[in-house]
Design a protein around this motif. Structure first.
Motif, PDB file in Angstrom:
ATOM      1  N   ASN A   1       0.801  -1.231   0.000  1.00 52.61           N
ATOM      2  CA  ASN A   1       0.000   0.000   0.000  1.00 52.61           C
ATOM      3  C   ASN A   1       0.829   1.274   0.000  1.00 52.61           C
ATOM      4  OD1 ASN A   1       0.914   0.108   2.638  1.00 52.61           O
ATOM      5  ND2 ASN A   1      -1.096  -0.250   3.569  1.00 52.61           N
ATOM      6  N   PHE A   2       2.169   1.156   0.067  1.00 46.82           N
ATOM      7  CA  PHE A   2       3.023   2.345   0.041  1.00 46.82           C
ATOM      8  C   PHE A   2       3.796   2.467  -1.272  1.00 46.82           C
ATOM      9  CE2 PHE A   2       4.924  -1.187   2.380  1.00 46.82           C
ATOM     10  CZ  PHE A   2       6.123  -1.397   1.716  1.00 46.82           C
ATOM     11  N   LEU A   3       3.411   1.659  -2.310  1.00 41.55           N
ATOM     12  CA  LEU A   3       4.129   1.678  -3.581  1.00 41.55           C
ATOM     13  C   LEU A   3       3.157   1.756  -4.752  1.00 41.55           C
ATOM     14  CD1 LEU A   3       6.743  -1.108  -2.742  1.00 41.55           C
ATOM     15  CD2 LEU A   3       7.097   1.360  -2.674  1.00 41.55           C
ATOM     16  N   HIS A   4       3.688   2.117  -5.931  1.00 50.46           N
ATOM     17  CA  HIS A   4       2.882   2.226  -7.145  1.00 50.46           C
ATOM     18  C   HIS A   4       3.270   1.125  -8.122  1.00 50.46           C
ATOM     19  CE1 HIS A   4       2.193   6.843  -6.508  1.00 50.46           C
ATOM     20  NE2 HIS A   4       1.489   6.093  -5.694  1.00 50.46           N
ATOM     21  N   PRO A   5       2.322   0.322  -8.602  1.00 54.48           N
ATOM     22  CA  PRO A   5       2.649  -0.776  -9.519  1.00 54.48           C
ATOM     23  C   PRO A   5       3.363  -0.303 -10.783  1.00 54.48           C
ATOM     24  CG  PRO A   5       0.375  -0.954  -8.744  1.00 54.48           C
ATOM     25  CD  PRO A   5       0.886   0.382  -8.289  1.00 54.48           C
ATOM     26  N   GLY A   6       4.349  -1.088 -11.213  1.00 60.85           N
ATOM     27  CA  GLY A   6       5.072  -0.769 -12.434  1.00 60.85           C
ATOM     28  C   GLY A   6       4.406  -1.289 -13.692  1.00 60.85           C
ATOM     29  N   LYS A   7       3.426  -2.178 -13.539  1.00 60.25           N
ATOM     30  CA  LYS A   7       2.562  -2.625 -14.635  1.00 60.25           C
ATOM     31  C   LYS A   7       3.269  -3.500 -15.671  1.00 60.25           C
ATOM     32  CE  LYS A   7      -0.054   1.656 -13.940  1.00 60.25           C
ATOM     33  NZ  LYS A   7      -0.541   2.917 -14.532  1.00 60.25           N
TER      34      LYS A   7
ATOM     35  N   PRO B   1      15.511   0.307  -4.105  1.00 61.87           N
ATOM     36  CA  PRO B   1      15.381  -0.222  -5.464  1.00 61.87           C
ATOM     37  C   PRO B   1      14.734   0.743  -6.442  1.00 61.87           C
ATOM     38  CG  PRO B   1      14.864  -1.919  -3.889  1.00 61.87           C
ATOM     39  CD  PRO B   1      15.021  -0.643  -3.109  1.00 61.87           C
ATOM     40  N   GLY B   2      15.339   0.830  -7.622  1.00 66.09           N
ATOM     41  CA  GLY B   2      14.800   1.646  -8.695  1.00 66.09           C
ATOM     42  C   GLY B   2      13.675   0.924  -9.403  1.00 66.09           C
ATOM     43  N   SER B   3      13.287   1.462 -10.562  1.00 71.13           N
ATOM     44  CA  SER B   3      12.030   1.035 -11.185  1.00 71.13           C
ATOM     45  C   SER B   3      12.188  -0.038 -12.250  1.00 71.13           C
ATOM     46  CB  SER B   3      11.315   2.251 -11.783  1.00 71.13           C
ATOM     47  OG  SER B   3      12.144   2.907 -12.720  1.00 71.13           O
ATOM     48  N   MET B   4      13.276  -0.787 -12.254  1.00 70.67           N
ATOM     49  CA  MET B   4      13.339  -1.945 -13.137  1.00 70.67           C
ATOM     50  C   MET B   4      12.572  -3.100 -12.509  1.00 70.67           C
ATOM     51  SD  MET B   4      16.754  -2.694 -15.284  1.00 70.67           S
ATOM     52  CE  MET B   4      16.999  -1.829 -16.832  1.00 70.67           C
ATOM     53  N   CYS B   5      11.878  -3.867 -13.335  1.00 69.43           N
ATOM     54  CA  CYS B   5      11.216  -5.071 -12.844  1.00 69.43           C
ATOM     55  C   CYS B   5      12.299  -6.081 -12.455  1.00 69.43           C
ATOM     56  CB  CYS B   5      10.300  -5.658 -13.909  1.00 69.43           C
ATOM     57  SG  CYS B   5       9.338  -7.068 -13.342  1.00 69.43           S
ATOM     58  N   THR B   6      12.220  -6.573 -11.244  1.00 68.47           N
ATOM     59  CA  THR B   6      13.300  -7.362 -10.665  1.00 68.47           C
ATOM     60  C   THR B   6      12.832  -8.757 -10.284  1.00 68.47           C
ATOM     61  OG1 THR B   6      14.159  -5.297  -9.727  1.00 68.47           O
ATOM     62  CG2 THR B   6      15.115  -7.340  -8.916  1.00 68.47           C
ATOM     63  N   TYR B   7      13.642  -9.746 -10.638  1.00 68.30           N
ATOM     64  CA  TYR B   7      13.470 -11.110 -10.144  1.00 68.30           C
ATOM     65  C   TYR B   7      14.310 -11.216  -8.890  1.00 68.30           C
ATOM     66  CZ  TYR B   7      13.748 -16.279 -10.207  1.00 68.30           C
ATOM     67  OH  TYR B   7      13.685 -17.619  -9.904  1.00 68.30           O
TER      68      TYR B   7
ATOM     69  N   ALA C   1      11.191  -3.914 -20.988  1.00 70.79           N
ATOM     70  CA  ALA C   1      11.168  -3.093 -22.195  1.00 70.79           C
ATOM     71  C   ALA C   1      10.998  -1.621 -21.850  1.00 70.79           C
ATOM     72  CB  ALA C   1      10.044  -3.549 -23.114  1.00 70.79           C
ATOM     73  N   ALA C   2      10.372  -1.332 -20.687  1.00 72.07           N
ATOM     74  CA  ALA C   2      10.191   0.043 -20.207  1.00 72.07           C
ATOM     75  C   ALA C   2      10.940   0.211 -18.912  1.00 72.07           C
ATOM     76  CB  ALA C   2       8.702   0.338 -19.997  1.00 72.07           C
ATOM     77  N   ASP C   3      11.704   1.322 -18.797  1.00 76.66           N
ATOM     78  CA  ASP C   3      12.473   1.587 -17.584  1.00 76.66           C
ATOM     79  C   ASP C   3      11.634   2.257 -16.494  1.00 76.66           C
ATOM     80  OD1 ASP C   3      14.734   0.562 -18.755  1.00 76.66           O
ATOM     81  OD2 ASP C   3      15.485   2.510 -19.419  1.00 76.66           O
ATOM     82  N   ASN C   4      10.469   2.767 -16.864  1.00 77.10           N
ATOM     83  CA  ASN C   4       9.637   3.543 -15.951  1.00 77.10           C
ATOM     84  C   ASN C   4      10.397   4.771 -15.446  1.00 77.10           C
ATOM     85  OD1 ASN C   4       7.486   1.923 -16.467  1.00 77.10           O
ATOM     86  ND2 ASN C   4       7.456   0.895 -14.498  1.00 77.10           N
ATOM     87  N   HIS C   5      10.208   5.179 -14.191  1.00 78.92           N
ATOM     88  CA  HIS C   5      10.611   6.526 -13.791  1.00 78.92           C
ATOM     89  C   HIS C   5      12.055   6.679 -13.331  1.00 78.92           C
ATOM     90  CE1 HIS C   5       6.135   7.724 -12.902  1.00 78.92           C
ATOM     91  NE2 HIS C   5       6.393   7.563 -14.183  1.00 78.92           N
ATOM     92  N   PHE C   6      12.668   5.607 -12.814  1.00 81.61           N
ATOM     93  CA  PHE C   6      13.979   5.807 -12.184  1.00 81.61           C
ATOM     94  C   PHE C   6      14.726   4.477 -12.153  1.00 81.61           C
ATOM     95  CE2 PHE C   6      16.938   6.601  -8.635  1.00 81.61           C
ATOM     96  CZ  PHE C   6      17.378   7.877  -8.946  1.00 81.61           C
ATOM     97  N   ASP C   7      15.544   4.227 -13.189  1.00 83.92           N
ATOM     98  CA  ASP C   7      16.240   2.951 -13.264  1.00 83.92           C
ATOM     99  C   ASP C   7      17.627   3.025 -12.604  1.00 83.92           C
ATOM    100  OD1 ASP C   7      17.123   4.625 -15.286  1.00 83.92           O
ATOM    101  OD2 ASP C   7      17.516   3.009 -16.709  1.00 83.92           O
TER     102      ASP C   7
END
Length: 415
Positions: free
Chosen positions: A37-43, A223-229, A163-169
């Motif tokens: 609830n304190f984060l925004h989904p990267g989609k 952590p920045g906005s890359m989707c992470t495993y 494929a998208a870096d979003n706001h802050f990679d």
């Protein structure tokens, strides 16, 4: 496909045997969605746009998918099964946690069961639109004070999901050499004054798809906005040390949620939770950054197995991960030394008798064919995987503690 009928713990034995027999020791897993609830989904984790807030806006957006997890998510207002993976078989579902308790060594391996009496690790996709607060995960000795376990974790940034870096990679990690504990205490003292300045004491590293990091417990990271495993230890402890991120308030409660109640205002204790030497390491990147390394012994004609998270923590092999790529028309037999959680990130094919298909979009409650738990029994027998599609079939899998006789060491990619 809709959510299956639930089989309760007391009735798991019969269906587990059937599922193991039908799958040759492989267990199909359903998506395990977790909101924050304190984060925004990267989609970018394939969840349908209509379902980002499937648990309600008060719970926050779904920005994580957990894999092969028997660890509960430590969220306020959580659902009873939040963070727990479900096995699905013939229109029914049962908890992987219950399967482990029933099957014990058959499922996780005898050595892991004997020592931990559970599957002690899990992994996730962690996906946010922007950066999250500078935080750390407690070391074992501090987590034990609230009857929990410490949590080191690993990162890998799958190209297929970035494929998208979003706001802050970029990710801030650790603290600048020369930083003192008093410097951090002053940041905590300034918590209610707006931005408490903790990032002024740190350094940001640019994130690069196809690479990773090993983050020990007690080390600060934002952590920045890359989707992470993220393969990691089976715990959900953390403490946020940043008071404001992207203009959003971080409540003090998220700093001390896993701190003994009598220490909630003890700033020296809160700072003592940090592994100081690792945070101010002047060779921080060299000590923690990893790139994939081909495992020649497990690769062959038309398929390549790569180490993506390796090297361990303080000499302990707590969790590790590999990436398998199989070219169109090729097949291979995996014979890993232990159980693993598998997620397909590209292509289609089969694993034993189970079809594999990378979904484009998943609705909340659906049960796609992308995730499998490879039990210790199946791993020992060998698992045939075939690419039946026209593009590479790529899967990520992570392992529990001390499974491998050895792994590469951090820095070996530079050799």
């Amino acid at each position: 496909m809709c959510a299956s009928e639930i089989i309760k713990r007391d009735n798991v034995a019969a269906i587990l045997d059937k599922a193991m027999d039908a799958g040759g020791g492989l267990l199909r897993l359903a998506p395990d969605w977790v909101p924050r609830n304190f984060l925004h989904p990267g989609k970018r984790i394939k969840l349908a746009p209509t379902d980002w807030y499937a648990l309600g806006t008060h719970r926050g957006g779904i920005d994580e998918r957990w894999f092969a997890s028997t660890t509960e998510a430590a969220n306020e207002g959580r659902t009873w099964d939040e963070g727990l993976s479900w096995c699905v078989f013939e229109g029914k579902r049962f908890l992987l946690r219950d399967a482990v308790e029933e099957g014990q060594g058959r499922i996780v391996g005898q050595a892991i069961w004997d020592e931990y009496k559970r599957w002690p690790v899990y992994s996730k996709f962690f996906d946010n639109m922007g950066p999250i607060p500078h935080h750390m995960h407690q070391r074992p000795e501090h987590a034990a004070l609230t009857n929990q376990q410490g949590k080191p974790e690993c990162y890998y940034f799958p190209p297929q999901l970035n494929a998208a870096d979003n706001h802050f990679d970029y990710t801030f990690m650790g603290l600048e050499p020369g930083t003192t504990k008093d410097d951090v205490i002053r940041c905590l003292e300034d918590w209610d004054k707006g931005d408490n300045g903790i990032l002024d004491l740190s350094k940001a590293y640019r994130l690069k798809a196809g690479t990773g990091w090993m983050i020990p417990a007690g080390v600060l990271h934002a952590p920045g906005s890359m989707c992470t495993y993220e393969p990691q230890w089976g715990s959900d402890v953390f403490g946020m040390y940043q008071s404001l991120v992207e203009g959003r308030e971080v409540p003090w409660s998220l700093l001390v949620k896993d701190v003994p109640e009598d220490k909630h205002r003890d700033l020296e204790f809160i700072v003592e939770q940090l592994d100081w030497e690792k945070n101010v390491d002047p060779q921080f990147k060299q000590s923690n950054y990893v790139e994939p390394i081909v495992d020649e012994a497990c690769s062959g004609d038309g398929y390549t197995d790569r180490w993506i998270d390796y090297g361990g923590f303080d000499g302990q092999q707590l969790v590790s991960a590999k990436e398998l790529t199989i070219e169109p028309g090729a097949k291979c037999t995996l014979q890993d030394p232990g159980a693993s959680g598998w997620i397909t990130v590209q292509g289609c094919g089969r694993m034993g008798q189970l079809p594999l298909q990378t979904p484009v979009m998943i609705h909340f409650g659906e049960e796609p064919w992308d995730e499998v738990y490879i039990t210790a029994e199946a791993a020992a027998a060998g698992v045939e995987i075939e690419n039946t599609g026209g593009e590479p079939l790529v899967g990520l899998r992570y392992f529990g503690p001390n499974v491998h006789a050895k792994t590469p060491q951090i820095g070996d990619h530079r050799k």
